[in-house]
Design a protein around this motif. Structure first.
Motif, PDB file in Angstrom:
ATOM      1  N   GLY A   1       3.441  -1.771 -10.692  1.00 39.25           N
ATOM      2  CA  GLY A   1       2.680  -2.909 -11.193  1.00 39.25           C
ATOM      3  C   GLY A   1       2.622  -4.028 -10.174  1.00 39.25           C
ATOM      4  O   GLY A   1       1.551  -4.618  -9.936  1.00 39.25           O
ATOM      5  N   ARG A   2       3.760  -4.330  -9.536  1.00 42.21           N
ATOM      6  CA  ARG A   2       3.783  -5.370  -8.509  1.00 42.21           C
ATOM      7  C   ARG A   2       2.877  -4.998  -7.337  1.00 42.21           C
ATOM      8  O   ARG A   2       2.198  -5.867  -6.762  1.00 42.21           O
ATOM      9  CB  ARG A   2       5.225  -5.578  -8.019  1.00 42.21           C
ATOM     10  N   ALA A   3       2.889  -3.715  -6.972  1.00 45.55           N
ATOM     11  CA  ALA A   3       2.039  -3.271  -5.856  1.00 45.55           C
ATOM     12  C   ALA A   3       0.565  -3.454  -6.197  1.00 45.55           C
ATOM     13  O   ALA A   3      -0.236  -3.884  -5.356  1.00 45.55           O
ATOM     14  CB  ALA A   3       2.340  -1.814  -5.516  1.00 45.55           C
ATOM     15  N   HIS A   4       0.185  -3.121  -7.432  1.00 45.78           N
ATOM     16  CA  HIS A   4      -1.212  -3.300  -7.838  1.00 45.78           C
ATOM     17  C   HIS A   4      -1.607  -4.779  -7.800  1.00 45.78           C
ATOM     18  O   HIS A   4      -2.690  -5.132  -7.307  1.00 45.78           O
ATOM     19  CB  HIS A   4      -1.428  -2.744  -9.244  1.00 45.78           C
ATOM     20  N   VAL A   5      -0.740  -5.638  -8.318  1.00 39.00           N
ATOM     21  CA  VAL A   5      -1.040  -7.074  -8.331  1.00 39.00           C
ATOM     22  C   VAL A   5      -1.176  -7.597  -6.898  1.00 39.00           C
ATOM     23  O   VAL A   5      -2.095  -8.371  -6.586  1.00 39.00           O
ATOM     24  CB  VAL A   5       0.053  -7.853  -9.096  1.00 39.00           C
ATOM     25  N   ALA A   6      -0.270  -7.162  -6.013  1.00 37.33           N
ATOM     26  CA  ALA A   6      -0.306  -7.625  -4.622  1.00 37.33           C
ATOM     27  C   ALA A   6      -1.583  -7.199  -3.912  1.00 37.33           C
ATOM     28  O   ALA A   6      -2.015  -7.854  -2.953  1.00 37.33           O
ATOM     29  CB  ALA A   6       0.911  -7.094  -3.871  1.00 37.33           C
ATOM     30  N   GLN A   7      -2.185  -6.092  -4.382  1.00 34.60           N
ATOM     31  CA  GLN A   7      -3.417  -5.604  -3.764  1.00 34.60           C
ATOM     32  C   GLN A   7      -4.672  -6.056  -4.520  1.00 34.60           C
ATOM     33  O   GLN A   7      -5.759  -5.530  -4.298  1.00 34.60           O
ATOM     34  CB  GLN A   7      -3.386  -4.076  -3.675  1.00 34.60           C
ATOM     35  N   GLY A   8      -4.499  -7.035  -5.422  1.00 34.69           N
ATOM     36  CA  GLY A   8      -5.638  -7.611  -6.115  1.00 34.69           C
ATOM     37  C   GLY A   8      -6.075  -6.869  -7.358  1.00 34.69           C
ATOM     38  O   GLY A   8      -7.136  -7.180  -7.919  1.00 34.69           O
ATOM     39  N   ARG A   9      -5.261  -5.932  -7.858  1.00 30.90           N
ATOM     40  CA  ARG A   9      -5.612  -5.190  -9.070  1.00 30.90           C
ATOM     41  C   ARG A   9      -4.717  -5.658 -10.223  1.00 30.90           C
ATOM     42  O   ARG A   9      -3.894  -4.918 -10.736  1.00 30.90           O
ATOM     43  CB  ARG A   9      -5.462  -3.682  -8.825  1.00 30.90           C
ATOM     44  N   ARG A  10      -4.899  -6.925 -10.600  1.00 27.80           N
ATOM     45  CA  ARG A  10      -4.016  -7.543 -11.585  1.00 27.80           C
ATOM     46  C   ARG A  10      -4.055  -6.846 -12.937  1.00 27.80           C
ATOM     47  O   ARG A  10      -3.020  -6.676 -13.586  1.00 27.80           O
ATOM     48  CB  ARG A  10      -4.346  -9.027 -11.751  1.00 27.80           C
ATOM     49  N   GLU A  11      -5.234  -6.451 -13.399  1.00 28.81           N
ATOM     50  CA  GLU A  11      -5.323  -5.820 -14.723  1.00 28.81           C
ATOM     51  C   GLU A  11      -4.503  -4.537 -14.768  1.00 28.81           C
ATOM     52  O   GLU A  11      -3.797  -4.278 -15.747  1.00 28.81           O
ATOM     53  CB  GLU A  11      -6.775  -5.535 -15.074  1.00 28.81           C
TER      54      GLU A  11
ATOM     55  N   ARG B   1       0.839  -1.207   0.000  1.00 26.23           N
ATOM     56  CA  ARG B   1       0.000   0.000   0.000  1.00 26.23           C
ATOM     57  C   ARG B   1       0.869   1.250   0.000  1.00 26.23           C
ATOM     58  O   ARG B   1       0.642   2.195  -0.767  1.00 26.23           O
ATOM     59  CB  ARG B   1      -0.916  -0.018   1.221  1.00 26.23           C
ATOM     60  N   THR B   2       1.896   1.271   0.854  1.00 29.60           N
ATOM     61  CA  THR B   2       2.807   2.426   0.895  1.00 29.60           C
ATOM     62  C   THR B   2       3.638   2.507  -0.378  1.00 29.60           C
ATOM     63  O   THR B   2       3.890   3.605  -0.887  1.00 29.60           O
ATOM     64  CB  THR B   2       3.729   2.324   2.120  1.00 29.60           C
ATOM     65  N   VAL B   3       4.052   1.357  -0.905  1.00 33.11           N
ATOM     66  CA  VAL B   3       4.803   1.351  -2.168  1.00 33.11           C
ATOM     67  C   VAL B   3       3.998   2.052  -3.256  1.00 33.11           C
ATOM     68  O   VAL B   3       4.490   2.948  -3.956  1.00 33.11           O
ATOM     69  CB  VAL B   3       5.145  -0.092  -2.599  1.00 33.11           C
ATOM     70  N   ALA B   4       2.734   1.656  -3.409  1.00 34.83           N
ATOM     71  CA  ALA B   4       1.897   2.244  -4.459  1.00 34.83           C
ATOM     72  C   ALA B   4       1.683   3.735  -4.227  1.00 34.83           C
ATOM     73  O   ALA B   4       1.812   4.549  -5.149  1.00 34.83           O
ATOM     74  CB  ALA B   4       0.556   1.522  -4.518  1.00 34.83           C
TER      75      ALA B   4
END
Length: 312
Positions: free
Chosen positions: A248-258, A224-227
């Motif tokens: 991109g990795r931060a989004h994927v880790a938070q369930g926002r893969r697209e 969350r802080t990374v993003a």
């Protein structure tokens, strides 16, 4: 060589404030990446009454390289109200962070503060801190610069001093102080860095601080802080392949893969380390670049082999 001579001539014309000849020669320059030449170009326009502050803000990010040109530009913009006090204070923080004593002195004078004290904050922070936090906003900023420089040597002394003077500072100044301490802690990978960054919440951060805050969040797996920190970076920094990949990795880790995969695709075509990592995230194979369509001709290979080495 001719281009370098022209750039040197432009610097001399700028120092002489010979703007008519400067702008005539500037039109002949092919390479427009010399910082001081670009500062003189903006200074010429500013002295004609043009508003150039938005362009200047994009240039004034590296105090050690300012020289006379960027210092004169900053002074002109400060005198005409195109740079606010807050922006000058931010420049003072940046110069202190980068250990730029000369720019620190000049910016302090623009703020009506002691240039000697500003130099001490950078070079001998213990002396500057011993003189107290001062009464004006600029003096307190100089104290915070000294605090950050001291933290590079002793995190304990810097944190003790900041806690001791906390009630004499505004909430924003306290946050700035903790951000300076957090940066020093991050550079040494100190375990206290996370706590310091939490205390720095709300501080206006430099690019260097944003990068280190992001790295420390990555070490903790705090996506969350990374993003949030990458998204707060200015566009040129945020668009660097490394930060695009980690966002991109931060989004994927938070369930926002697209959203994450869209960012991976932005850098997957780049032939660098993060481009390869992005390809792996997309499930693509990392391959050797294709050979040229047409091999080099024997004649061109012979000419390269026969080319004499340059003499010193």
């Amino acid at each position: 060589m001719a281009e370098r001579l022209r750039l040197d001539w432009l610097l001399e014309l700028g120092r002489q404030r010979d703007w008519s000849n400067f702008e005539r020669e500037l039109a002949l320059v092919n390479r427009g990446d010399d910082l001081q030449v670009r500062c003189y170009a903006l200074l010429a326009r500013a002295m004609r009454g043009e508003r150039v502050a938005p362009e200047a803000r994009g240039l004034l990010v590296n105090p050690p390289a300012y020289g006379e040109a960027c210092a004169a530009l900053m002074a002109q913009l400060a005198q005409t109200g195109q740079l606010s006090q807050e922006e000058l204070l931010a420049q003072l923080r940046l110069a202190g962070e980068m250990g730029a004593t000369g720019p620190s002195r000049r910016i302090a004078l623009l703020l009506g503060a002691s240039d000697t004290r500003a130099a001490q904050a950078v070079d001998v922070p213990a002396v500057a801190m011993a003189r107290g936090i001062g009464t004006t906003r600029a003096e307190r900023e100089i104290y915070l610069v000294a605090l950050g420089r001291m933290a590079r040597t002793s995190l304990r002394l810097a944190s003790v001093a900041l806690n001791k003077n906390s009630d004499k500072l505004t909430a924003e100044e306290r946050a700035i102080g903790w951000a300076n301490v957090a940066l020093a802690a991050s550079i040494t990978l100190s375990p206290e860095a996370h706590d310091y960054w939490q205390r720095a919440e709300g501080a206006p951060l430099t690019n260097f601080q944003r990068e280190w805050k992001t790295r420390m969040a990555l070490r903790r797996g705090d996506w969350r802080t990374v993003a949030a920190t990458i998204e707060s970076m200015p566009t040129p920094l945020r668009d660097e392949s490394g930060w695009v990949y980690w966002l991109g990795r931060a989004h994927v880790a938070q369930g926002r893969r697209e959203e994450g995969e869209a960012l991976f695709r932005r850098v997957a075509t780049q032939n660098n380390f993060y481009g390869q990592l992005a390809m792996e995230e997309l499930g693509e194979l990392v391959t050797i670049p294709r050979p040229p369509r047409r091999p080099p001709r024997p004649k061109s290979m012979r000419s390269q082999r026969c080319r004499p080495c340059a003499r010193p």
